[in-house]
Design a protein around this motif. Structure first.
Motif, PDB file in Angstrom:
ATOM      1  N   THR A 147       0.865  -1.181   0.000  1.00 30.91           N
ATOM      2  CA  THR A 147       0.000   0.000   0.000  1.00 30.91           C
ATOM      3  C   THR A 147       0.898   1.226   0.000  1.00 30.91           C
ATOM      4  O   THR A 147       1.798   1.344   0.828  1.00 30.91           O
ATOM      5  CB  THR A 147      -0.896   0.033   1.256  1.00 30.91           C
ATOM      6  N   ARG A 148       0.662   2.092  -0.948  1.00 29.63           N
ATOM      7  CA  ARG A 148       1.477   3.311  -1.030  1.00 29.63           C
ATOM      8  C   ARG A 148       0.686   4.503  -0.497  1.00 29.63           C
ATOM      9  O   ARG A 148      -0.476   4.695  -0.839  1.00 29.63           O
ATOM     10  CB  ARG A 148       1.902   3.565  -2.482  1.00 29.63           C
ATOM     11  N   PHE A 149       1.335   5.255   0.381  1.00 28.25           N
ATOM     12  CA  PHE A 149       0.737   6.475   0.941  1.00 28.25           C
ATOM     13  C   PHE A 149       1.614   7.642   0.509  1.00 28.25           C
ATOM     14  O   PHE A 149       2.826   7.644   0.754  1.00 28.25           O
ATOM     15  CB  PHE A 149       0.685   6.366   2.473  1.00 28.25           C
ATOM     16  N   VAL A 150       1.014   8.593  -0.202  1.00 35.51           N
ATOM     17  CA  VAL A 150       1.780   9.735  -0.724  1.00 35.51           C
ATOM     18  C   VAL A 150       1.252  11.031  -0.116  1.00 35.51           C
ATOM     19  O   VAL A 150       0.048  11.263  -0.056  1.00 35.51           O
ATOM     20  CB  VAL A 150       1.664   9.823  -2.268  1.00 35.51           C
ATOM     21  N   LEU A 151       2.184  11.850   0.353  1.00 36.02           N
ATOM     22  CA  LEU A 151       1.846  13.180   0.864  1.00 36.02           C
ATOM     23  C   LEU A 151       2.462  14.219  -0.061  1.00 36.02           C
ATOM     24  O   LEU A 151       3.659  14.143  -0.354  1.00 36.02           O
ATOM     25  CB  LEU A 151       2.462  13.378   2.249  1.00 36.02           C
ATOM     26  N   ASP A 152       1.667  15.162  -0.526  1.00 38.74           N
ATOM     27  CA  ASP A 152       2.223  16.304  -1.256  1.00 38.74           C
ATOM     28  C   ASP A 152       2.677  17.332  -0.232  1.00 38.74           C
ATOM     29  O   ASP A 152       1.854  17.844   0.533  1.00 38.74           O
ATOM     30  CB  ASP A 152       1.160  16.924  -2.171  1.00 38.74           C
ATOM     31  N   VAL A 153       3.979  17.606  -0.224  1.00 40.51           N
ATOM     32  CA  VAL A 153       4.520  18.532   0.782  1.00 40.51           C
ATOM     33  C   VAL A 153       5.210  19.715   0.095  1.00 40.51           C
ATOM     34  O   VAL A 153       5.622  19.600  -1.060  1.00 40.51           O
ATOM     35  CB  VAL A 153       5.523  17.811   1.729  1.00 40.51           C
ATOM     36  N   SER A 154       5.311  20.813   0.824  1.00 37.84           N
ATOM     37  CA  SER A 154       5.858  22.029   0.216  1.00 37.84           C
ATOM     38  C   SER A 154       7.382  21.974   0.089  1.00 37.84           C
ATOM     39  O   SER A 154       7.967  22.701  -0.692  1.00 37.84           O
ATOM     40  CB  SER A 154       5.448  23.253   1.045  1.00 37.84           C
ATOM     41  N   GLU A 155       8.017  21.131   0.886  1.00 36.74           N
ATOM     42  CA  GLU A 155       9.469  20.977   0.790  1.00 36.74           C
ATOM     43  C   GLU A 155       9.866  19.642   1.394  1.00 36.74           C
ATOM     44  O   GLU A 155       9.044  18.979   2.041  1.00 36.74           O
ATOM     45  CB  GLU A 155      10.175  22.119   1.524  1.00 36.74           C
ATOM     46  N   LYS A 156      11.116  19.296   1.215  1.00 35.08           N
ATOM     47  CA  LYS A 156      11.595  18.033   1.761  1.00 35.08           C
ATOM     48  C   LYS A 156      11.544  18.092   3.291  1.00 35.08           C
ATOM     49  O   LYS A 156      12.020  19.045   3.906  1.00 35.08           O
ATOM     50  CB  LYS A 156      13.033  17.786   1.292  1.00 35.08           C
ATOM     51  N   SER A 165      -7.070   3.096   1.474  1.00 38.59           N
ATOM     52  CA  SER A 165      -7.250   1.819   0.777  1.00 38.59           C
ATOM     53  C   SER A 165      -6.108   0.880   1.123  1.00 38.59           C
ATOM     54  O   SER A 165      -5.187   1.239   1.862  1.00 38.59           O
ATOM     55  CB  SER A 165      -7.334   2.044  -0.741  1.00 38.59           C
ATOM     56  N   GLY A 166      -6.160  -0.314   0.583  1.00 36.87           N
ATOM     57  CA  GLY A 166      -5.142  -1.312   0.860  1.00 36.87           C
ATOM     58  C   GLY A 166      -5.141  -1.707   2.318  1.00 36.87           C
ATOM     59  O   GLY A 166      -6.188  -1.984   2.897  1.00 36.87           O
ATOM     60  N   ALA A 167      -3.956  -1.683   2.929  1.00 37.55           N
ATOM     61  CA  ALA A 167      -3.829  -2.096   4.331  1.00 37.55           C
ATOM     62  C   ALA A 167      -4.348  -1.036   5.299  1.00 37.55           C
ATOM     63  O   ALA A 167      -4.490  -1.293   6.486  1.00 37.55           O
ATOM     64  CB  ALA A 167      -2.364  -2.397   4.637  1.00 37.55           C
ATOM     65  N   VAL A 168      -4.600   0.158   4.758  1.00 37.41           N
ATOM     66  CA  VAL A 168      -4.971   1.270   5.637  1.00 37.41           C
ATOM     67  C   VAL A 168      -6.493   1.413   5.705  1.00 37.41           C
ATOM     68  O   VAL A 168      -7.181   1.422   4.695  1.00 37.41           O
ATOM     69  CB  VAL A 168      -4.330   2.589   5.150  1.00 37.41           C
ATOM     70  N   ASP A 169      -6.971   1.541   6.927  1.00 35.22           N
ATOM     71  CA  ASP A 169      -8.397   1.601   7.195  1.00 35.22           C
ATOM     72  C   ASP A 169      -8.888   3.042   7.278  1.00 35.22           C
ATOM     73  O   ASP A 169     -10.013   3.356   6.904  1.00 35.22           O
ATOM     74  CB  ASP A 169      -8.641   0.893   8.534  1.00 35.22           C
ATOM     75  N   GLY A 170      -8.034   3.898   7.810  1.00 39.08           N
ATOM     76  CA  GLY A 170      -8.418   5.294   7.986  1.00 39.08           C
ATOM     77  C   GLY A 170      -7.224   6.074   8.488  1.00 39.08           C
ATOM     78  O   GLY A 170      -6.169   5.498   8.752  1.00 39.08           O
ATOM     79  N   PHE A 171      -7.388   7.387   8.601  1.00 42.29           N
ATOM     80  CA  PHE A 171      -6.255   8.193   9.066  1.00 42.29           C
ATOM     81  C   PHE A 171      -6.756   9.384   9.870  1.00 42.29           C
ATOM     82  O   PHE A 171      -7.910   9.793   9.744  1.00 42.29           O
ATOM     83  CB  PHE A 171      -5.416   8.668   7.883  1.00 42.29           C
ATOM     84  N   ARG A 172      -5.893   9.867  10.744  1.00 43.99           N
ATOM     85  CA  ARG A 172      -6.164  11.069  11.528  1.00 43.99           C
ATOM     86  C   ARG A 172      -4.907  11.913  11.508  1.00 43.99           C
ATOM     87  O   ARG A 172      -3.823  11.404  11.248  1.00 43.99           O
ATOM     88  CB  ARG A 172      -6.453  10.719  12.988  1.00 43.99           C
ATOM     89  N   HIS A 173      -5.068  13.170  11.826  1.00 45.11           N
ATOM     90  CA  HIS A 173      -3.880  14.030  11.826  1.00 45.11           C
ATOM     91  C   HIS A 173      -4.141  15.239  12.683  1.00 45.11           C
ATOM     92  O   HIS A 173      -5.303  15.555  12.978  1.00 45.11           O
ATOM     93  CB  HIS A 173      -3.559  14.465  10.397  1.00 45.11           C
ATOM     94  N   GLY A 174      -3.076  15.890  13.086  1.00 44.41           N
ATOM     95  CA  GLY A 174      -3.217  17.117  13.861  1.00 44.41           C
ATOM     96  C   GLY A 174      -1.931  17.443  14.583  1.00 44.41           C
ATOM     97  O   GLY A 174      -0.971  16.667  14.564  1.00 44.41           O
ATOM     98  N   LEU A 199      -4.427   0.604  10.638  1.00 43.95           N
ATOM     99  CA  LEU A 199      -4.264  -0.501   9.692  1.00 43.95           C
ATOM    100  C   LEU A 199      -5.353  -1.558   9.880  1.00 43.95           C
ATOM    101  O   LEU A 199      -5.749  -1.843  11.011  1.00 43.95           O
ATOM    102  CB  LEU A 199      -2.888  -1.154   9.886  1.00 43.95           C
ATOM    103  N   LYS A 200      -5.800  -2.111   8.767  1.00 40.46           N
ATOM    104  CA  LYS A 200      -6.752  -3.228   8.812  1.00 40.46           C
ATOM    105  C   LYS A 200      -6.026  -4.466   9.286  1.00 40.46           C
ATOM    106  O   LYS A 200      -6.521  -5.249  10.072  1.00 40.46           O
ATOM    107  CB  LYS A 200      -7.291  -3.501   7.404  1.00 40.46           C
ATOM    108  N   ASP A 201      -4.859  -4.658   8.706  1.00 46.02           N
ATOM    109  CA  ASP A 201      -4.035  -5.831   8.986  1.00 46.02           C
ATOM    110  C   ASP A 201      -2.630  -5.340   9.298  1.00 46.02           C
ATOM    111  O   ASP A 201      -2.262  -4.238   8.919  1.00 46.02           O
ATOM    112  CB  ASP A 201      -3.972  -6.731   7.736  1.00 46.02           C
ATOM    113  N   PRO A 202      -1.835  -6.202   9.975  1.00 39.68           N
ATOM    114  CA  PRO A 202      -0.461  -5.781  10.241  1.00 39.68           C
ATOM    115  C   PRO A 202       0.278  -5.495   8.929  1.00 39.68           C
ATOM    116  O   PRO A 202       0.171  -6.252   7.970  1.00 39.68           O
ATOM    117  CB  PRO A 202       0.148  -6.974  10.980  1.00 39.68           C
TER     118      PRO A 202
END
Ligand SMILES: [Zn+2]
Length: 399
Positions: free
Chosen positions: A42-51, A83-92, A105-108
């Motif tokens: 499962t690939r998770f991509v974040l668009d960020v303003s800099e490295k 999607s994939g192994a990830v069920d949901g996300f939170r942030h703050g 994660l749904k599964d390890p």
């Protein structure tokens, strides 16, 4: 090792410099997120303003991936479907200087790789995380490894935390604690506003009402959307030399007809099933925000054993009773509104503490009341009347 010492040096420096803290943590923008799946990756991509160098680790039970970044502005959509192994996300905002994203994660699944992609092909900077599903055993090993390997993001010195000193003004010190915050949103009511937002608004109304009397020195554990671990909340109250600690929350239940506020005192045993359920939910705050509970010391249990702090308990109960009677005059309340539960944020041994569940966000009418200026003002005035009465009693007792 040298790097570590340097970081410590800079941390001390940043505290000395009054908490500018910008030596390591620099602000970034997160403008988008995406999930993709390729086989068991499962690939998770974040668009960020800099490295930005993330600090990534895993937590078990439930399976989670925690991604800590420097303080960030979140401009991405919250309705992106995992999607994939990830069920949901939170942030703050997890703590000053650290922005946290928690993937449930749904599964390890373990981190196969994480890397930065420079701007290319219409995309800007991206942070990419590849997760590979695995067995529970391999996951548990990876949990341990991830703790050792991760880089340290230096938290900014926290302006919210003060030195242990009683109020110099001679006023009574009241610490208001708006529940949840940052990656822990609390519950989502039927009107679509999270608990963390509503309780902050109520807390601000209470603060303003108390300050307007000129009689109280009022502090907040948080005055923005930021997270504090459960036990850090009462530690903040102790550091402020609080005379009274009020944690503010809003409840939820799977019965839309139930409404009304309640006031909780600490007790090792819950007053009823509902109270036990509530304590389990409120104490879960740390798990939701991705706090590593293994790092927690057992201060709380020793405090609980030391319930020779009878006096604090008695004052807490007296204040709760007064608060219930004042709230009942103007705010919808449950029938038996004074309750007891084993709540982590009420465990200061020397600060009388209550938790106000202001009402139910699962009841439309109640949620609207709590989210309205009028409702918040009514609660604030009732809290102020209760605090006035409580300290009048204290004075009469020669305290
Ligand atoms: Zn809550």
């Amino acid at each position: 090792m040298v790097l570590r010492s340097l970081q410590l040096l800079f941390l001390s420096l940043s505290i000395l410099l009054g908490g500018s803290g910008a030596l390591f943590a620099k602000d970034i923008d997160i403008s988008g997120i995406r999930f993709g799946q390729n086989g068991n990756v499962t690939r998770f991509v974040l668009d960020v303003s800099e490295k930005a160098e993330p600090s990534i680790f895993l937590l078990a039970d439930p399976y989670r991936v925690v991604i800590d970044l420097p303080e960030a502005d979140w401009r991405a959509s919250d309705s992106v479907k995992a999607s994939g192994a990830v069920d949901g996300f939170r942030h703050g905002l997890f703590s000053p200087g650290i922005y946290r994203i928690v993937l449930d994660l749904k599964d390890p699944a373990v981190i196969k790789s994480s890397f930065h992609l420079p701007p290319r092909g219409g995309y800007g900077h991206r942070l990419v995380l590849d997760l590979e599903t695995t067995s529970r055993d391999r996951f548990l090993v990876a949990v341990k490894d991830s703790k050792k390997a991760r880089p340290v993001i230096v938290a900014k010195a926290t302006p919210e935390v003060v030195s242990p000193r009683r109020s110099v003004t001679g006023k009574r010190v009241i610490v208001i604690d708006p529940g949840h915050g940052g990656p822990d949103p609390g519950n989502l009511g039927v009107i679509g506003v999270h608990e963390k937002v509503i309780v902050l608004a109520i807390a601000r109304a209470v603060r303003d009402e108390l300050v307007s009397t000129g009689r109280y020195d009022v502090r907040m554990t948080r005055d923005r959307d930021i997270f504090w671990p459960v036990r850090e909340r009462f530690r903040i109250a102790r550091r402020h030399g609080a005379d009274l600690f009020i944690s503010i929350h809003a409840d939820s239940i799977n019965r839309p007809d139930v409404k009304g506020g309640s006031v909780y005192n600490l007790s090792e045993t819950a007053s009823d099933k509902e109270a036990a359920r509530l304590a389990a939910r409120e104490n879960k705050s740390d798990v939701i925000a991705g706090v590593n509970l293994e790092q927690a010391d057992d201060e709380v249990s020793s405090i609980l054993i030391d319930l020779a702090q009878r006096e604090t308990m008695n004052f807490s109960a007296q204040f709760a009773a007064i608060l219930v009677s004042e709230l009942e005059r103007d705010v919808p309340m449950l029938r038996r509104a004074h309750r007891f539960a084993n709540l982590g944020m009420l465990k200061a041994p020397d600060v009388p503490s209550v938790l106000l569940e202001a009402g139910y966000l699962t009841n439309k009418q109640n949620a609207r009341f709590l989210n309205s200026r009028d409702g918040q003002r009514r609660i604030a005035k009732a809290v102020r009347r209760a605090i006035d009465r409580y300290f009048e009693q204290m004075v009469a007792l020669g305290r």
